[in-house]
Design a protein around this motif. Structure first.
Motif, short mmCIF file in Angstrom:
data_model
loop_
_atom_site.label_atom_id
_atom_site.label_comp_id
_atom_site.label_asym_id
_atom_site.label_seq_id
_atom_site.Cartn_x
_atom_site.Cartn_y
_atom_site.Cartn_z
N PHE A 19 0.84 -1.20 0.00
CA PHE A 19 0.00 0.00 0.00
C PHE A 19 0.87 1.25 0.00
CE2 PHE A 19 -2.97 -3.21 1.29
CZ PHE A 19 -4.18 -2.79 0.76
N GLU A 20 1.94 1.23 0.79
CA GLU A 20 2.85 2.38 0.85
C GLU A 20 3.48 2.65 -0.51
OE1 GLU A 20 5.39 1.16 4.05
OE2 GLU A 20 3.85 1.58 5.55
N LYS A 21 3.89 1.59 -1.22
CA LYS A 21 4.52 1.74 -2.53
C LYS A 21 3.52 2.17 -3.61
CE LYS A 21 6.55 -2.27 -2.97
NZ LYS A 21 7.39 -3.40 -3.37
N SER A 22 2.24 1.99 -3.34
CA SER A 22 1.22 2.27 -4.35
C SER A 22 0.52 3.61 -4.17
CB SER A 22 0.18 1.14 -4.34
OG SER A 22 0.82 -0.09 -4.64
N LEU A 23 1.01 4.44 -3.27
CA LEU A 23 0.41 5.76 -3.08
C LEU A 23 0.38 6.52 -4.40
CD1 LEU A 23 1.97 6.78 0.34
CD2 LEU A 23 -0.45 6.33 -0.12
N GLY A 24 -0.76 7.14 -4.68
CA GLY A 24 -0.91 7.90 -5.92
C GLY A 24 -1.37 7.08 -7.11
N LYS A 50 -8.05 6.55 -6.56
CA LYS A 50 -6.63 6.78 -6.31
C LYS A 50 -6.31 6.55 -4.84
CE LYS A 50 -4.53 10.85 -6.10
NZ LYS A 50 -4.08 12.18 -6.45
N LEU A 51 -5.25 5.79 -4.59
CA LEU A 51 -4.79 5.56 -3.22
C LEU A 51 -4.10 6.84 -2.76
CD1 LEU A 51 -4.32 3.75 -0.79
CD2 LEU A 51 -2.40 2.74 -1.98
N ALA A 52 -4.80 7.62 -1.95
CA ALA A 52 -4.34 8.95 -1.57
C ALA A 52 -3.43 8.93 -0.35
CB ALA A 52 -5.53 9.86 -1.32
N GLU A 53 -3.79 8.11 0.65
CA GLU A 53 -3.02 8.09 1.90
C GLU A 53 -3.05 6.69 2.50
OE1 GLU A 53 -4.31 11.04 4.77
OE2 GLU A 53 -4.82 12.43 3.16
N PHE A 54 -2.00 6.39 3.26
CA PHE A 54 -1.97 5.17 4.05
C PHE A 54 -1.07 5.42 5.25
CE2 PHE A 54 -0.13 0.90 5.01
CZ PHE A 54 -1.29 0.36 5.55
N ASP A 55 -1.63 5.28 6.44
CA ASP A 55 -0.86 5.55 7.65
C ASP A 55 -0.51 4.28 8.43
OD1 ASP A 55 -3.21 4.78 8.90
OD2 ASP A 55 -3.68 6.77 9.70
N GLY A 56 -0.72 3.14 7.80
CA GLY A 56 -0.45 1.87 8.47
C GLY A 56 -1.71 1.26 9.07
N GLN A 57 -2.72 2.07 9.31
CA GLN A 57 -3.98 1.60 9.89
C GLN A 57 -5.18 1.88 8.99
OE1 GLN A 57 -3.83 -0.13 12.77
NE2 GLN A 57 -1.64 0.24 12.70
N THR A 58 -5.10 2.97 8.24
CA THR A 58 -6.24 3.41 7.43
C THR A 58 -5.77 3.74 6.01
OG1 THR A 58 -7.26 4.38 9.40
CG2 THR A 58 -8.13 5.09 7.28
N VAL A 59 -6.54 3.25 5.04
CA VAL A 59 -6.30 3.54 3.63
C VAL A 59 -7.31 4.62 3.23
CG1 VAL A 59 -6.41 2.61 1.29
CG2 VAL A 59 -5.55 1.19 3.16
N THR A 60 -6.82 5.67 2.58
CA THR A 60 -7.72 6.71 2.08
C THR A 60 -7.71 6.66 0.56
OG1 THR A 60 -7.24 8.11 3.99
CG2 THR A 60 -8.24 9.18 2.08
N ILE A 61 -8.91 6.52 0.01
CA ILE A 61 -9.08 6.45 -1.44
C ILE A 61 -9.84 7.68 -1.91
CG2 ILE A 61 -10.22 5.23 -3.33
CD1 ILE A 61 -9.63 2.68 -2.06
N GLU A 62 -9.34 8.31 -2.96
CA GLU A 62 -10.08 9.38 -3.63
C GLU A 62 -10.81 8.74 -4.79
OE1 GLU A 62 -7.29 12.36 -4.89
OE2 GLU A 62 -7.00 13.10 -2.86
N VAL A 88 -12.63 8.42 0.90
CA VAL A 88 -13.16 7.39 1.80
C VAL A 88 -12.01 6.81 2.60
CG1 VAL A 88 -14.42 5.21 1.95
CG2 VAL A 88 -14.97 6.83 0.13
N ASN A 89 -12.19 6.76 3.92
CA ASN A 89 -11.20 6.15 4.81
C ASN A 89 -11.62 4.72 5.10
OD1 ASN A 89 -9.61 8.51 5.10
ND2 ASN A 89 -11.10 9.31 6.55
#
Length: 156
Positions: free
Chosen positions: A93-98, A118-130, A140-141
């Motif tokens: 997930f970290e490598k796939s940001l953007g 689009k994978l907008a954010e990932f903090d290790g617990q929550t994925v945020t998709i635009e 969406v979180n």
């Protein structure tokens, strides 16, 4: 209880992949029709080519023949995960940001179980998709533990 085939194969494959500076993406051991298939998906920063797949296949096949951990007859396949690579680990997930992703959840979030955007954010617990819902952009979180499966999504 004996170890799962995929766990045993992972232990055997990892040193081979480390030597070749390749990443283990996934391992599947599945029955299709009458035949069993052991599929090993590998990748690297620059992708993988047929020669790298062949090297891994030959080395892993040799190790599997020596240890003989699988009782069934099977076909060994080593390949790239392809353009729509699965996202299995947090590092994926970290490598796939953007990048564009397709995701399914175990239960509805904001009334949906399928998300593409689009994978907008990932903090290790929550994925945020635009994503776009009808004509509106929406963020969406999604809690990481609620993700049933995820992969990169190719869009045209």
């Amino acid at each position: 209880m004996s170890k799962k085939v995929t766990d045993t194969v992972q232990e055997m494959a990892q040193p081979i992949l480390d030597d070749l500076q390749l990443e283990l993406v996934d391992i599947e051991f599945v029955k299709e029709g009458q035949n069993w298939f052991l599929r090993v998906f590998i990748d690297s920063e620059n992708g993988v080519d047929i020669e790298e797949c062949a090297k891994v296949s030959e080395a892993l096949s040799e190790k599997l023949d020596e240890a003989d951990p699988i009782t069934q007859n099977y076909f060994l396949e080593v390949s790239s995960p392809g353009a729509e690579r699965p996202l299995k680990k947090k590092a994926d997930f970290e490598k796939s940001l953007g990048k564009n992703v397709y995701m399914k959840t175990y239960e509805p979030i904001d009334g949906l179980k399928v998300f593409e955007g689009k994978l907008a954010e990932f903090d290790g617990q929550t994925v945020t998709i635009e994503m776009t819902v009808k004509t509106r952009k929406k963020r969406v979180n999604i809690p990481y533990e609620k993700i049933a499966n995820a992969r990169l999504a190719v869009t045209f």
